[in-house]
Design an enzyme around this catalytic site. Structure first.
Site, short mmCIF file in Angstrom:
data_model
loop_
_atom_site.label_atom_id
_atom_site.label_comp_id
_atom_site.label_asym_id
_atom_site.label_seq_id
_atom_site.Cartn_x
_atom_site.Cartn_y
_atom_site.Cartn_z
N LYS A 44 4.64 -6.89 -5.09
CA LYS A 44 4.59 -5.80 -5.03
C LYS A 44 2.75 -5.05 -4.43
O LYS A 44 3.09 -3.71 -3.50
CB LYS A 44 4.14 -5.02 -6.05
CG LYS A 44 5.31 -5.49 -7.33
CD LYS A 44 4.80 -5.24 -9.04
CE LYS A 44 5.62 -5.98 -9.72
NZ LYS A 44 5.33 -5.89 -10.91
N GLY A 45 1.85 -5.81 -3.85
CA GLY A 45 0.80 -5.73 -3.24
C GLY A 45 0.83 -4.66 -1.58
O GLY A 45 -0.12 -3.82 -1.55
N GLU A 100 1.93 -7.33 4.34
CA GLU A 100 1.02 -8.13 2.80
C GLU A 100 -0.21 -7.86 2.71
O GLU A 100 -0.98 -6.55 3.90
CB GLU A 100 0.68 -9.85 3.94
CG GLU A 100 1.67 -10.97 2.84
CD GLU A 100 1.64 -11.29 1.74
OE1 GLU A 100 1.26 -10.11 0.80
OE2 GLU A 100 1.67 -12.45 1.16
N ASP A 101 -0.18 -7.71 1.93
CA ASP A 101 -1.31 -7.13 1.47
C ASP A 101 -3.49 -8.19 1.80
O ASP A 101 -3.42 -7.43 1.86
CB ASP A 101 -1.96 -6.65 -0.32
CG ASP A 101 -0.84 -7.87 -1.40
OD1 ASP A 101 -1.29 -8.64 -0.57
OD2 ASP A 101 -1.45 -7.62 -2.26
N LYS A 132 -8.93 -13.39 3.50
CA LYS A 132 -9.72 -14.37 3.24
C LYS A 132 -10.03 -15.21 3.75
O LYS A 132 -10.19 -16.60 2.84
CB LYS A 132 -10.29 -14.31 1.40
CG LYS A 132 -10.43 -13.44 0.89
CD LYS A 132 -10.67 -12.90 -1.12
CE LYS A 132 -9.00 -13.21 -1.04
NZ LYS A 132 -9.66 -12.86 -3.22
N PHE A 153 -12.60 -10.90 -5.62
CA PHE A 153 -11.25 -10.78 -6.04
C PHE A 153 -11.65 -9.46 -6.07
O PHE A 153 -12.20 -8.39 -6.95
CB PHE A 153 -11.32 -11.25 -7.22
CG PHE A 153 -9.85 -10.93 -8.10
CD1 PHE A 153 -8.33 -12.17 -7.07
CD2 PHE A 153 -8.95 -10.10 -8.29
CE1 PHE A 153 -7.56 -11.91 -7.45
CE2 PHE A 153 -8.03 -9.67 -8.72
CZ PHE A 153 -7.15 -10.95 -8.55
N VAL A 154 -10.10 -8.44 -5.02
CA VAL A 154 -10.62 -7.22 -4.92
C VAL A 154 -9.21 -6.64 -5.56
O VAL A 154 -7.78 -7.40 -5.34
CB VAL A 154 -10.42 -7.26 -3.41
CG1 VAL A 154 -11.66 -7.31 -2.88
CG2 VAL A 154 -9.59 -7.57 -2.88
N ASP A 160 -3.72 -5.82 -6.91
CA ASP A 160 -4.22 -5.60 -8.95
C ASP A 160 -4.67 -6.92 -9.01
O ASP A 160 -5.02 -7.98 -8.70
CB ASP A 160 -2.50 -5.49 -8.90
CG ASP A 160 -1.68 -7.44 -9.52
OD1 ASP A 160 -1.74 -7.84 -8.76
OD2 ASP A 160 -1.46 -7.18 -10.59
P1 IMP Z 1 -2.66 -16.95 -0.83
O1 IMP Z 1 -0.45 -16.84 -1.64
O2 IMP Z 1 -3.11 -17.51 -1.68
O3 IMP Z 1 -2.50 -16.02 0.01
O4 IMP Z 1 -2.28 -15.45 -2.25
C1 IMP Z 1 -1.86 -14.63 -1.94
C2 IMP Z 1 -1.76 -13.28 -2.53
O5 IMP Z 1 -2.23 -13.76 -3.72
C3 IMP Z 1 -1.28 -11.80 -2.11
O6 IMP Z 1 -0.46 -11.78 -1.50
C4 IMP Z 1 -2.43 -10.98 -3.27
O7 IMP Z 1 -0.66 -11.17 -4.89
C5 IMP Z 1 -2.82 -12.23 -4.68
N1 IMP Z 1 -4.07 -12.27 -4.41
C6 IMP Z 1 -4.81 -12.67 -3.95
N2 IMP Z 1 -5.69 -12.44 -3.58
C7 IMP Z 1 -6.32 -10.99 -4.06
C8 IMP Z 1 -7.29 -10.60 -4.45
O8 IMP Z 1 -8.28 -10.82 -4.30
N3 IMP Z 1 -6.99 -9.28 -5.31
C9 IMP Z 1 -5.58 -9.82 -5.48
N4 IMP Z 1 -4.24 -10.09 -5.28
C10 IMP Z 1 -5.01 -11.18 -5.16
#
Ligand code: IMP
Length: 179
Positions: A44-45, A100-101, A132, A153-154, A160
């Site tokens: 959803k992000g 992507e968010d 990040k 964490f944002v 969300d």
């Molecule tokens: P990854 O697979 O660890 O790169 O995580 C990606 C997903 O984790 C993102 O699309 C978000 O939905 C969630 N996510 C990662 N970091 C954050 C954050 O700081 N705030 C909110 N959602 C996050």
């Protein structure tokens, strides 16, 4: 969980809008109007970023949505990525940009890029509002990055915490237990 307040703003709505405008210009430069352009938003992000991105673009384009689940509840990654909603249309021969968010460990994006590449798009690129890099577990290419941020964490602007705060216009830091 403390409520994010003005003092926890990391990126203001104005900063975000300016950067999204620049990213839209980059995309329009890299994909001239004669080329097909298909944006794949990761729910959803990614929904707020996508909505602002496309409203800064005047060229013809098409959209599709997919949903993955990579986080259980809270701020810790489960490490597991699951396809929850697939695309409506095929990608063969198309210029596809994943929207992507945030890229954190990179596991989600890595998974998405693998399954979308297998659908034979002509080109496959990725636009992420936030990255990040210090958290990365897999080295995944990101072609358009809005902002590189520290390991915090944002929430807000689509992001969300346990399904809340997606509607905040700014990106805010969620204080951890020690803060
Ligand atoms: P990854 O697979 O660890 O790169 O995580 C990606 C997903 O984790 C993102 O699309 C978000 O939905 C969630 N996510 C990662 N970091 C954050 C954050 O700081 N705030 C909110 N959602 C996050």
């Amino acid at each position: 969980m403390p409520e994010p307040t003005a003092s926890t703003i990391l990126l203001t709505a104005d900063q975000i809008q300016r950067r999204v405008h620049e990213l839209a210009a980059e995309l329009e430069r890299d994909f001239p109007s004669a080329l097909d352009l298909h944006l794949v938003c990761v729910l959803k992000g990614g929904f707020v970023f996508l909505a602002d991105l496309v409203r800064n673009m005047t060229r013809p384009l098409s959209l599709d949505f997919m949903a993955v689940a990579s986080y259980a509840k809270g701020t810790t990654s489960s490490g597991e990525v699951r396809l929850v909603k697939d695309l409506d249309s095929g990608l063969e021969g198309r210029n596809v940009v994943i929207v992507e968010d945030i890229v954190d460990t990179g596991l989600t994006l890595n998974y998405l890029q693998e399954i979308l590449r297998a659908r034979s798009p002509r080109t496959l690129r990725t636009a992420a509002l936030l990255s990040k890099p210090s958290r990365r577990l897999v080295n995944v290419p990101i072609d358009y990055v809005g902002f590189t941020i520290e390991d915090r964490f944002v929430v807000g602007y689509g992001l969300d915490y346990a399904e809340r705060y997606r509607n905040l216009p700014d990106v805010c830091v969620v204080p951890t237990a020690e803060e």
